[in-house]
Design a protein around this motif. Structure first.
Motif, PDB file in Angstrom:
ATOM      1  N   GLU A   1       0.844  -1.200   0.000  1.00 59.35           N
ATOM      2  CA  GLU A   1       0.000   0.000   0.000  1.00 59.35           C
ATOM      3  C   GLU A   1       0.880   1.252   0.000  1.00 59.35           C
TER       4      GLU A   1
ATOM      5  N   GLU B   1      -1.677  -1.495  -3.659  1.00 60.41           N
ATOM      6  CA  GLU B   1      -2.672  -2.082  -2.773  1.00 60.41           C
ATOM      7  C   GLU B   1      -1.974  -2.880  -1.681  1.00 60.41           C
ATOM      8  N   ASN B   2      -2.645  -3.012  -0.555  1.00 60.46           N
ATOM      9  CA  ASN B   2      -2.151  -3.880   0.498  1.00 60.46           C
ATOM     10  C   ASN B   2      -2.527  -5.312   0.137  1.00 60.46           C
TER      11      ASN B   2
END
Length: 293
Positions: A42, A65-66
């Motif tokens: 992220e 994104e995580n």
């Protein structure tokens, strides 16, 4: 001395200074044939210069994104070139001679993964992990061994995800880290897959790392309760021949016990974990907004 190429893979999630401590310790460890890969979860990639200042030659990968612990490590696997892959939590630190000693465990070709002893950073005389017990068929839980084994190399049913060295040939046979869990139980599931492919898991008594436990999630956070509850159910369904017995025990004993004893925020997280595992059958990432006060 034989020094095969080792790829160190670590996943960072908004813990710059903690990760920098790990990179400094790797730099001081002295192993001559290293590739260090940092996966920044992220992130927008803007911290690359910061991390490279602590480890020149660092391979920096960022994910907008995580993608979780497993997803981040799998990105590192895809980018790696080492004969052995050393998975390290970003909240650990290593010392000189550690990697060389862990590699000695692979003298037996049936060995697929080796973990060091893990000690608490706040008190290194205390042992967090020196092996694991087996998963209990009723509770779906196991316990870390907190005393040094008598043997220099002891077998364990599971490795610890905070620090494990795995040979590439094992990953090619057993597959990469399962991403459905997102966080917690993925290393236990991966251990099961590795052992089912005929490989042993060892713990090296003579070497250790320090671990600043649960910095990203909190030691007893609702987020942790959610993932451990949800993923325990999934793990048992995937790996236990006694899943029906486990589920009966869980619903009749564990479920009411936890709803009675947990604080409200943790109780809500426990309930949501049960619902996602058993009713919605939803796994992977869960928005942390659900676990805020």
């Amino acid at each position: 001395m034989n020094t095969p190429k080792v790829s160190i893979i670590t996943v960072n999630y908004k813990q710059k200074e903690v990760t920098a401590d790990l990179l400094r310790s790797i730099l001081l460890s002295g192993y001559p044939n290293l590739e260090v890969i940092l996966v920044d979860n992220e992130s927008d990639g803007s911290d690359e210069t910061f991390y490279c200042s602590h480890y020149p030659g660092l391979r920096y990968l960022y994910s907008p994104e995580n993608v979780g612990f497993a997803g981040g490590n799998n990105l590192g696997i895809q980018a790696s070139n080492g004969e052995y892959l050393f998975f390290l939590n970003n909240d650990t630190e290593i010392s000189s001679g550690l990697i060389e000693h862990l590699l000695e465990g692979f003298a037996d070709h049936q060995v697929g993964a080796v973990s060091p002893v893990i000690r608490y950073a706040e008190n290194p005389t205390r042992i967090q992990f020196a092996g694991y017990t087996a998963i209990h068929p009723l509770t779906g839980r196991n316990s870390p061994l907190r005393q040094l084994p008598t043997e220099s190399w002891s077998e364990s049913p599971y490795f610890h995800g905070a620090a494990v060295l795995i040979s590439r040939k094992v990953i090619e046979q057993a597959g990469v880290m399962p991403e459905e869990y997102f966080l917690y139980y993925e290393e236990l599931d991966w251990s099961e897959k590795i052992r089912k492919n005929g490989f042993q898991i060892l713990v090296a008594r003579e070497v250790s790392i320090i671990h600043k436990e649960s910095i990203s999630t909190g030691k007893n956070s609702p987020l942790k309760v959610y993932y451990q509850t949800r993923n325990r159910i999934r793990f048992m369904k995937e790996n236990s021949s006694l899943y029906g017995l486990f589920l009966s025990f869980f619903l009749l004993v564990s479920f009411p016990k936890n709803l009675l004893r947990l604080p409200e925020k943790h109780r809500n997280a426990f309930w949501l974990g049960c619902k996602d595992a058993l009713v919605r059958k939803q796994f992977g990432w869960k928005n942390p907004v659900y676990f805020r006060a």
